[in-house]
Write a protein that holds these residues in place. Structure first.
Motif, PDB file in Angstrom:
ATOM      1  N   GLY A  29       0.786  -1.224   0.000  1.00  0.00           N
ATOM      2  CA  GLY A  29       0.000   0.000   0.000  1.00  0.00           C
ATOM      3  C   GLY A  29       0.819   1.275   0.000  1.00  0.00           C
ATOM      4  O   GLY A  29       0.259   2.372   0.123  1.00  0.00           O
ATOM      5  N   GLY A  30       2.133   1.161  -0.171  1.00  0.00           N
ATOM      6  CA  GLY A  30       3.006   2.329  -0.090  1.00  0.00           C
ATOM      7  C   GLY A  30       2.728   3.373  -1.157  1.00  0.00           C
ATOM      8  O   GLY A  30       2.719   4.576  -0.877  1.00  0.00           O
ATOM      9  N   LEU A  31       2.500   2.931  -2.397  1.00  0.00           N
ATOM     10  CA  LEU A  31       2.218   3.880  -3.474  1.00  0.00           C
ATOM     11  C   LEU A  31       0.868   4.561  -3.253  1.00  0.00           C
ATOM     12  O   LEU A  31       0.718   5.756  -3.530  1.00  0.00           O
ATOM     13  N   SER A  32      -0.099   3.809  -2.753  1.00  0.00           N
ATOM     14  CA  SER A  32      -1.402   4.404  -2.430  1.00  0.00           C
ATOM     15  C   SER A  32      -1.258   5.499  -1.390  1.00  0.00           C
ATOM     16  O   SER A  32      -1.874   6.567  -1.488  1.00  0.00           O
ATOM     17  N   PHE A  33      -0.402   5.244  -0.389  1.00  0.00           N
ATOM     18  CA  PHE A  33      -0.208   6.236   0.664  1.00  0.00           C
ATOM     19  C   PHE A  33       0.479   7.493   0.125  1.00  0.00           C
ATOM     20  O   PHE A  33       0.061   8.614   0.425  1.00  0.00           O
TER      21      PHE A  33
ATOM     22  N   GLY B  60      -2.414   9.530   0.362  1.00  0.00           N
ATOM     23  CA  GLY B  60      -2.379   9.688   1.806  1.00  0.00           C
ATOM     24  C   GLY B  60      -3.105   8.597   2.555  1.00  0.00           C
ATOM     25  O   GLY B  60      -3.387   8.734   3.742  1.00  0.00           O
ATOM     26  N   SER B  61      -3.406   7.482   1.887  1.00  0.00           N
ATOM     27  CA  SER B  61      -4.112   6.368   2.519  1.00  0.00           C
ATOM     28  C   SER B  61      -3.570   5.056   1.973  1.00  0.00           C
ATOM     29  O   SER B  61      -3.408   4.897   0.757  1.00  0.00           O
TER      30      SER B  61
ATOM     31  N   VAL C 222      -5.245   2.805  -6.804  1.00  0.00           N
ATOM     32  CA  VAL C 222      -4.469   3.563  -7.783  1.00  0.00           C
ATOM     33  C   VAL C 222      -4.686   2.940  -9.161  1.00  0.00           C
ATOM     34  O   VAL C 222      -4.694   1.718  -9.297  1.00  0.00           O
ATOM     35  N   GLN C 223      -4.847   3.774 -10.169  1.00  0.00           N
ATOM     36  CA  GLN C 223      -5.057   3.291 -11.524  1.00  0.00           C
ATOM     37  C   GLN C 223      -3.830   2.539 -12.012  1.00  0.00           C
ATOM     38  O   GLN C 223      -2.707   2.999 -11.901  1.00  0.00           O
TER      39      GLN C 223
END
Length: 461
Positions: A290-294, A298-299, A304-305
């Motif tokens: 989930g690092g790229l989503s964060f 910010g979550s 993410v597309q």
């Protein structure tokens, strides 16, 4: 024989990659020169005068090679990319004209005073010339990055004509200049340039320290380079994050390629390192779930597309190449932060120049900002494919219609030979200037000639 498109892309990539060695060095070195000469005016110490005059000579060499290697690319726009030139001529030409009229004229005009003005003009006038040369090099980068950024995120234009006769025309000059990615990309490029120039200064300073030569001068230039490098290294975290934010908003395919994210719309991991299997559309490696989503939203749970949500003809083809270049760039950035912070701590403890192992690292670390700058450019440009103007003009449609693969191959071979000769000449002249060292005008200001091998041996390894 590869296609005209592939050969033309290789040729342009080679020429611009070689050219891109020099402008970042001149930009970063210009900032260091301003600090060196400013310290001379403030303190009156001859050591700062000597190192300023020494680095001015190297700046002139770098500036000359940058000009010589940059001219070629402008001709390539007409020979290999005629359709592109017609399409963006009104916009790209405006930015290049502004760069030539305002930036290059400013930089080259005051360069004469910078080089030949010692003892001919007052100290204040010479210092002003140094500032203008440094500002001119930055101003030049501003217009070049604006032109390139418009290709990434077009704004302030309208399309006139159809098919091969279509062209983009400026409707709002300032909207074109302040397109959505220009500020973020400019800050990222300039900080990378500051790192390239400052690490060159530290590399030479560290070399002199290891050889026991020009002790006061080498320590002074190292400290100036370090003051620029540590700030730039930390700023690069911020500018890099800002650049990633614009990519996520305006170029989702590029962001997905940078992290090897294929799922159409799902939580995206951030990879520390890995490998992308483009056939299976799968990425493996060490990751932060989930690092790229964060980082993007910010979550850790925000989707993410991914690449599968984008038509195949609109995706970057070299996904693993984009992934690797991007992650290597980030890894080098973290390394530069660690190096500069280590040096700052040791300098504060007055132990910096006692560690030969660290000085050797800084000698060779001059390559790291250059490699990172090149990797970042490759990730940005290959990642936006298949578009040369994002969403408007495909690379395959931007070619000259009359140029053959044989002609491009022949010119590519010639360019390679000439550029290799220029690079050998650059290294030869740079090495000669470094071997000569600063012209010490006051013998009392440096005790390096009497710095014995015994003292060198006593420095901890």
């Amino acid at each position: 024989m590869p296609s005209v498109e592939i050969l033309s892309r290789i040729q342009f990539a080679f020429t611009i990659a070689f050219h891109y060695i020099y402008p970042p060095l001149s930009i970063g070195l210009g900032v260091c020169l301003v600090i060196m000469e400013g310290l001379y005016l403030k303190t009156g110490l001859p050591v700062y005068r000597d190192i300023t005059r020494f680095w001015i000579k190297i700046f002139a060499l770098i500036f000359g090679l940058g000009v010589a290697t940059g001219i070629v690319m402008e001709f390539e726009f007409g020979t290999n990319w005629a359709t592109y030139s017609h399409y963006v001529g009104d916009i790209f030409g405006s930015a290049l004209a502004a760069e030539g009229i305002f930036a290059f004229a400013l930089e080259s005009g005051f360069l004469g005073v910078l080089l030949f003005g010692w003892n001919r003009v007052s100290k204040g006038v010479h210092f002003f010339s140094t500032i203008m040369v440094a500002f001119g090099s930055i101003f030049s980068a501003i217009w070049i990055v604006i032109a390139n950024s418009w290709q990434q995120t077009p704004a302030g234009y309208r399309i006139e004509g159809h098919d091969l006769g279509a062209r983009a025309v400026i409707t709002d000059f300032w909207a074109m200049v302040n397109n959505p990615s220009s500020i973020d990309r400019l800050s990222h490029v300039l900080v990378g340039a500051f790192l390239a120039g400052s690490f060159l200064v530290m590399s030479v300073g560290a070399w002199y320290i290891l050889k026991g030569k020009y002790i006061k001068h080498s320590q002074a230039m190292f400290k100036v380079g370090l003051s620029v490098a540590v700030i730039a290294a930390l700023l690069q975290l911020f500018t890099g994050h800002r650049s990633a934010e614009y990519v996520s908003k305006y170029q989702p395919a590029k962001l997905a390629a940078m992290e090897g994210h294929y799922d159409s719309l799902a939580v995206a991991d951030m990879y520390i390192m890995g490998w992308v299997n483009t056939k299976e559309e799968k990425t493996t490696g060490i990751k932060i779930p989930g690092g790229l989503s964060f980082l993007t939203h910010g979550s850790f749970s925000e989707p993410v597309q991914g690449l599968r949500s984008i038509p195949k003809e609109d995706r970057p083809t070299a996904v693993n190449f984009v992934f690797q270049t991007y992650h290597l760039m980030v890894a080098i950035g973290i390394t530069l932060i660690a190096l500069t912070l280590t040096a700052v701590v040791l300098l504060w403890k007055k132990q910096l120049f006692n560690h030969r192992w660290l000085m050797w690292i800084f000698v060779w670390a001059v390559l790291l900002p250059q490699i990172a700058n090149q990797l970042g450019w490759y990730a940005a440009e290959v990642g936006r494919q298949p578009w040369v103007v994002y969403g408007l003009l495909r690379t395959s449609d931007a070619l000259s219609k009359k140029v053959t693969a044989d002609q491009v191959m022949f010119s590519l071979i010639l360019f390679t030979l000439v550029y290799m000769l220029l690079f050998v000449l650059f290294i030869f002249l740079l090495n000669r200037k470094i071997s000569h060292g600063p012209d010490i005008t006051d013998e009392d200001e440096d005790d390096s000639e009497h710095f014995s091998k015994r003292n060198i041996a006593n420095i901890p390894a």
